[in-house]
Design an enzyme around this catalytic site. Structure first.
Site, PDB file in Angstrom:
ATOM      1  N   PHE A 221      13.094  14.835   9.806  1.00 12.47           N
ATOM      2  CA  PHE A 221      11.798  14.201  10.043  1.00 12.47           C
ATOM      3  C   PHE A 221      11.897  13.172  11.157  1.00 12.47           C
ATOM      4  CE2 PHE A 221       9.181  10.433   9.150  1.00 12.47           C
ATOM      5  CZ  PHE A 221       7.921  10.976   9.302  1.00 12.47           C
TER       6      PHE A 221
ATOM      7  N   SER B  86       0.858  -1.176   0.000  1.00 15.06           N
ATOM      8  CA  SER B  86       0.000   0.000   0.000  1.00 15.06           C
ATOM      9  C   SER B  86       0.897   1.230   0.000  1.00 15.06           C
ATOM     10  CB  SER B  86      -0.935   0.006   1.216  1.00 15.06           C
ATOM     11  OG  SER B  86      -0.196  -0.105   2.431  1.00 15.06           O
TER      12      SER B  86
END
Length: 311
Positions: free
Chosen positions: A236, A34
């Site tokens: 991040f 996905s």
């Protein structure tokens, strides 16, 4: 379709066995995959997103998710992107939805709009406050993701994915408290958990050990970030509590101005990570694409996922 390691794999983990030799790919079933996208802010970024969607759609992912900004800041853009995916592609979209800055009624209304539009999958998250402020539940809202999952299940028979943190959520009181919270979300009706980014596979496998011991039986899908801009990825990771192995930092050292070599190193790092996970029984992967398809496409091919040009 959901996936989880088989009993033999879990028994090997429980016995302390870890990285196995890479298996031969001939005849092996490819894993489920996905992808995550983020809603575009400009026309140029929108064109980039749709190029990404069109390229990755040929791999026939189980679903694709669309992120939701801090404090719900991208709500309308997320909604528009998800609806366009429904109308213009054969992909199954999953819309991110958070608890931050909204009443239960407001969140329920967004969920109902999705259901009516044919969006049956939600990624239910607590969410982050704008500007990095400490999390404060809305007085009339869902306090945490487990509450949101429970509320969504009352609205409709949504498929629901939630977040998991192999290295513990930065704001969790302890690893145990974080794992207890994950179990609450799954017990409330979530279908699967998707992990935060990680780069050390042993961290993920130890987390799976602890989840199994805590009675968690739902699939926990590794979230994979193919890294091309190492400095951006490091910032991040600092914000979300993900550690970066020293060996990985060393591989990217001195490559700031060498784009082509960075891409080759990035492909090698991500390929090794996913193949070793695959060798240890993992058969589902979620890719954080950053709306850039090429590296994710290549890694999916390495996993044995073949494109269908008709998709």
């Amino acid at each position: 379709m959901t996936h989880s390691p088989d009993r033999h794999t879990l028994e090997r983990w429980a016995a302390g066995e870890r990285i196995a030799p890479l298996p031969a790919r001939d005849g092996a079933a490819p894993p489920a995959i996905s992808f995550e996208f983020f809603p575009p802010k400009t026309e140029g970024l929108e064109a980039q997103l749709w190029h990404c969607i069109e390229r990755l759609a040929t791999l026939r992912p189980d679903f694709v998710s669309v992120t939701y900004g801090a404090g719900g800041s991208t709500q309308e853009r997320t909604h528009a992107t998800v609806l366009r995916i429904v109308k213009e592609t054969a992909l199954t979209p999953a819309a991110h939805l958070t608890c931050v800055g909204a009443t239960k009624e407001d969140v329920n209304a967004v969920a109902e709009r999705y259901w009516q539009a044919g969006v049956k999958h939600i990624v239910a998250l607590r969410g982050d406050m704008p500007g990095g402020a400490p999390y404060t539940p809305h007085p009339g809202g869902y306090a945490f993701a487990a509450d949101l999952v429970e509320g969504l299940k009352k609205i409709a028979a949504f498929e629901i994915s939630v977040a998991a943190y192999p290295e513990t959520h930065p704001q969790a009181a302890s690893p145990k408290a974080d794992l207890d919270n994950l179990k609450r979300k799954l017990d409330a009706g979530a279908t699967r958990a998707i992990t935060q980014v990680f780069f050390d596979n042993n961290i993920f496998l130890r987390f799976m050990d602890r989840a199994l011991a805590a009675g968690i039986k739902a699939p926990i899908v590794p979230g994979i970030l193919p890294v091309t801009n190492f400095n951006q990825a490091r910032k991040f990771c600092e914000a979300c509590g993900t550690s970066i192995p020293q060996w990985m930092a060393g591989m990217f050292e001195g490559l700031d101005d060498d784009v082509e070599t960075r891409r080759m190193v990035a492909a090698a790092v991500a390929a090794e990570q996913v193949r070793l996970l695959q060798a240890n029984g993992i058969d589902e992967f979620h890719f954080y694409t950053l709306n850039r398809p090429d590296l994710t496409y290549a890694i999916a091919r390495i996993l044995g996922v073949k494109p269908d040009p008709a998709a």
